[in-house]
Design a protein around this motif. Structure first.
Motif, PDB file in Angstrom:
ATOM      1  N   ARG A  35      -4.422  -3.050  -1.355  1.00 19.87           N
ATOM      2  CA  ARG A  35      -4.683  -3.813  -0.078  1.00 19.87           C
ATOM      3  C   ARG A  35      -5.581  -4.476  -0.058  1.00 19.87           C
ATOM      4  NH1 ARG A  35      -4.789  -4.221   5.460  1.00 19.87           N
ATOM      5  NH2 ARG A  35      -3.133  -2.242   5.598  1.00 19.87           N
ATOM      6  N   VAL A  37       0.936  -1.240   0.341  1.00 22.38           N
ATOM      7  CA  VAL A  37      -0.286  -0.249   0.046  1.00 22.38           C
ATOM      8  C   VAL A  37       1.308   1.307   0.363  1.00 22.38           C
ATOM      9  CG1 VAL A  37      -1.536   1.237   1.174  1.00 22.38           C
ATOM     10  CG2 VAL A  37      -1.780  -1.315   1.090  1.00 22.38           C
ATOM     11  N   GLU A  38       1.828   1.650   0.805  1.00 24.25           N
ATOM     12  CA  GLU A  38       2.896   2.049   0.484  1.00 24.25           C
ATOM     13  C   GLU A  38       3.142   2.607  -0.520  1.00 24.25           C
ATOM     14  OE1 GLU A  38       3.210   4.086   2.926  1.00 24.25           O
ATOM     15  OE2 GLU A  38       4.902   5.917   2.369  1.00 24.25           O
ATOM     16  N   SER A  54       1.086   3.858  -3.069  1.00 21.39           N
ATOM     17  CA  SER A  54       1.268   4.988  -2.757  1.00 21.39           C
ATOM     18  C   SER A  54       2.421   6.071  -3.508  1.00 21.39           C
ATOM     19  CB  SER A  54       0.685   5.296  -1.312  1.00 21.39           C
ATOM     20  OG  SER A  54       0.876   7.296  -1.055  1.00 21.39           O
ATOM     21  N   ARG A  80      -4.736   2.590  -2.668  1.00 18.25           N
ATOM     22  CA  ARG A  80      -5.390   1.794  -1.324  1.00 18.25           C
ATOM     23  C   ARG A  80      -5.527   0.895  -0.844  1.00 18.25           C
ATOM     24  NH1 ARG A  80      -0.984   5.835   1.973  1.00 18.25           N
ATOM     25  NH2 ARG A  80      -0.832   4.200   3.770  1.00 18.25           N
ATOM     26  N   LEU A  81      -6.965   1.088  -0.979  1.00 20.20           N
ATOM     27  CA  LEU A  81      -7.785   0.199  -0.238  1.00 20.20           C
ATOM     28  C   LEU A  81      -7.572  -0.803  -1.771  1.00 20.20           C
ATOM     29  CD1 LEU A  81     -10.447  -0.516   1.178  1.00 20.20           C
ATOM     30  CD2 LEU A  81     -11.726   0.686  -0.680  1.00 20.20           C
ATOM     31  N   ASP A 118      -6.866   8.637  -7.966  1.00 21.61           N
ATOM     32  CA  ASP A 118      -6.938   8.646  -6.777  1.00 21.61           C
ATOM     33  C   ASP A 118      -6.768   7.721  -5.466  1.00 21.61           C
ATOM     34  OD1 ASP A 118      -8.858   8.457  -4.774  1.00 21.61           O
ATOM     35  OD2 ASP A 118     -10.200   6.581  -5.307  1.00 21.61           O
ATOM     36  N   GLU A 119      -5.978   8.540  -4.442  1.00 25.75           N
ATOM     37  CA  GLU A 119      -4.919   7.802  -3.697  1.00 25.75           C
ATOM     38  C   GLU A 119      -6.013   6.933  -2.573  1.00 25.75           C
ATOM     39  OE1 GLU A 119      -2.314  10.209  -1.204  1.00 25.75           O
ATOM     40  OE2 GLU A 119      -1.594   9.043   0.038  1.00 25.75           O
ATOM     41  N   PRO A 120      -6.561   6.885  -2.287  1.00 23.17           N
ATOM     42  CA  PRO A 120      -7.333   6.543  -0.990  1.00 23.17           C
ATOM     43  C   PRO A 120      -8.051   5.305  -1.809  1.00 23.17           C
ATOM     44  CG  PRO A 120      -8.161   8.192  -0.620  1.00 23.17           C
ATOM     45  CD  PRO A 120      -7.430   8.882  -1.700  1.00 23.17           C
ATOM     46  N   GLY A 121      -8.450   5.456  -2.965  1.00 17.79           N
ATOM     47  CA  GLY A 121      -9.212   4.478  -3.857  1.00 17.79           C
ATOM     48  C   GLY A 121      -7.745   3.459  -4.131  1.00 17.79           C
TER      49      GLY A 121
END
Lengths: 224, 224
Positions: B212, B104-105, B108, B208-209, B203-206
């Motif tokens: 993951r 994830v990191e 990102s 990461r999700l 879309d960073e949150p997307g």
DNA sequence: CATCGGGCCATGTGATCACAAACCGTGGCC
DNA sequence: GGCCACGGTTTGTGATCACATGGCCCGATG
């Protein structure tokens, strides 16, 4: 390093290790030295020299060195010469980020299992740190500091993650000494106290922040 | 494994590696096999057997094995016998958590540098995955899947972090095959498409999700 | 028939050796 | 005075060997 099937007594050997093989002895010896900053960045090592020092032939020395190279604790030139690596600033920042990532997670996992006995041990280690800092003993400081973290993270019951964190410590070892020699004496166990406070309070966000700060703080002043 | 000073061509050797040493050849060969799931969990290896197979003496075979043991890719019994490890469910979960944490990191960090050319390459790899999945080629699937991730993470410009992620892949290698043989064909590149979509949208949150989920999904069905 | 014991064989470990390449210091040359 | 070539020496690499230990099979025995 990463999850060998054997026990991994980083801080001194266990009581009854039956017959530590030669290359393991050499590996542990070199590893401690590197992790605790007893070797300067860029210092060269030779297989025959290591062999003489540990009183073994070149074969175990080679295996130990190979292993440390694989872990990033030593670097090997194209011609095979080994030395402790001189880290670039980007690399130091990356390793600091890795410490933050891994150790925040480890502390978070340790939190629900942190009972009073653990906190007392951490406080004991912390006072050791104060003593050792007063004596300007850089190696002792690094050793005690890592023991503080390790003691906490052992409670996380996450051996692979802990092994990775230790690998990062190992890679930072030679560089850390350069850091802690220029450390102001007073501020040493500051974030450690915050960590202990957060543990007592069961405050997870506070713990994560405190660990992240403790881990990042020192390394940040290194990348001038 | 971890940041050797040499280049680390995991997916096939580079064009002009001048003189690959014998133990490096053996190391790379075994490493690929393990990472891509060509060796079953618990399978035993012998130094003399490896030596015969790669046409070298025991010395390079020993070094390669030692290194892989250090990385957790092989496990060594107290008597020195080596085999691929059979992971406990807790260990698998821990490694999956590590994958999530690191990847994830990495994704990102890769996001701001992900241009169109990269996304196209990811799509190409993705279609390769579809082909290979249609052929029920487990090893090919694992290889292509890891190449997808690796291609993305290379953009993160974080070699130490990438090396750690690859070490996790390596530890999961023998287990992964067991997983992907029982994989439903249709759902293979689902999260990969989400990853690509998030990359396109910035879309960073997307992202990461999606990463993951992709990383966790497969491993979760393994810990029955 | 199960279990224990002994002996053979395979295996890992560490030492030693031969060899090639790299490094370093010295001397000569421009 | 600086730069380059060259040779001795140090160093890593890989092969081979002797040895000890653990595993495994087979047979003897209860």
């Amino acid at each position: 390093m990463l999850s060998s099937s054997r026990s991994s007594p980083i801080f001194g050997p266990r009581a009854s290790d039956p017959a530590p093989s030669a290359h393991d002895r050499v590996y542990r010896g070199l590893r401690s030295r590197i992790m605790f900053g007893q070797i300067a960045p860029g210092e060269a090592l030779t297989l025959r020299g290591i062999g003489r020092e540990f009183d073994v032939s070149m074969t175990p020395a080679r295996e130990a060195v190979q292993r440390l190279v694989a872990e990033g604790a030593l670097s090997m030139s194209a011609s095979g010469r080994v030395s402790t690596p001189e880290l670039s600033n980007e690399r130091i920042e990356e390793l600091a980020a890795l410490r933050a990532l891994l150790e925040v997670e480890l502390s978070s996992r340790a939190l629900p299992r942190a009972h009073m006995a653990l906190i007392e041990r951490l406080q004991t280690i912390n006072s050791t740190i104060s003593d050792v800092v007063a004596n300007r003993d850089a190696v002792g400081y690094i050793r005690a500091n890592l023991e503080f973290h390790r003691t906490l993270y052992l409670r996380a019951q996450a051996p692979a993650m802990l092994a990775m964190a230790e690998t990062v410590w190992l890679q930072l070892g030679p560089t850390m000494r350069a850091l802690y020699t220029r450390l102001r004496r007073s501020e040493a166990p500051h974030y450690h106290r915050l960590i202990i406070a957060a543990l007592k309070a069961g405050d997870e966000p506070g713990l994560r922040l405190a660990v992240r700060s403790d881990v990042t703080q020192g390394l940040r002043m290194l990348v001038v």
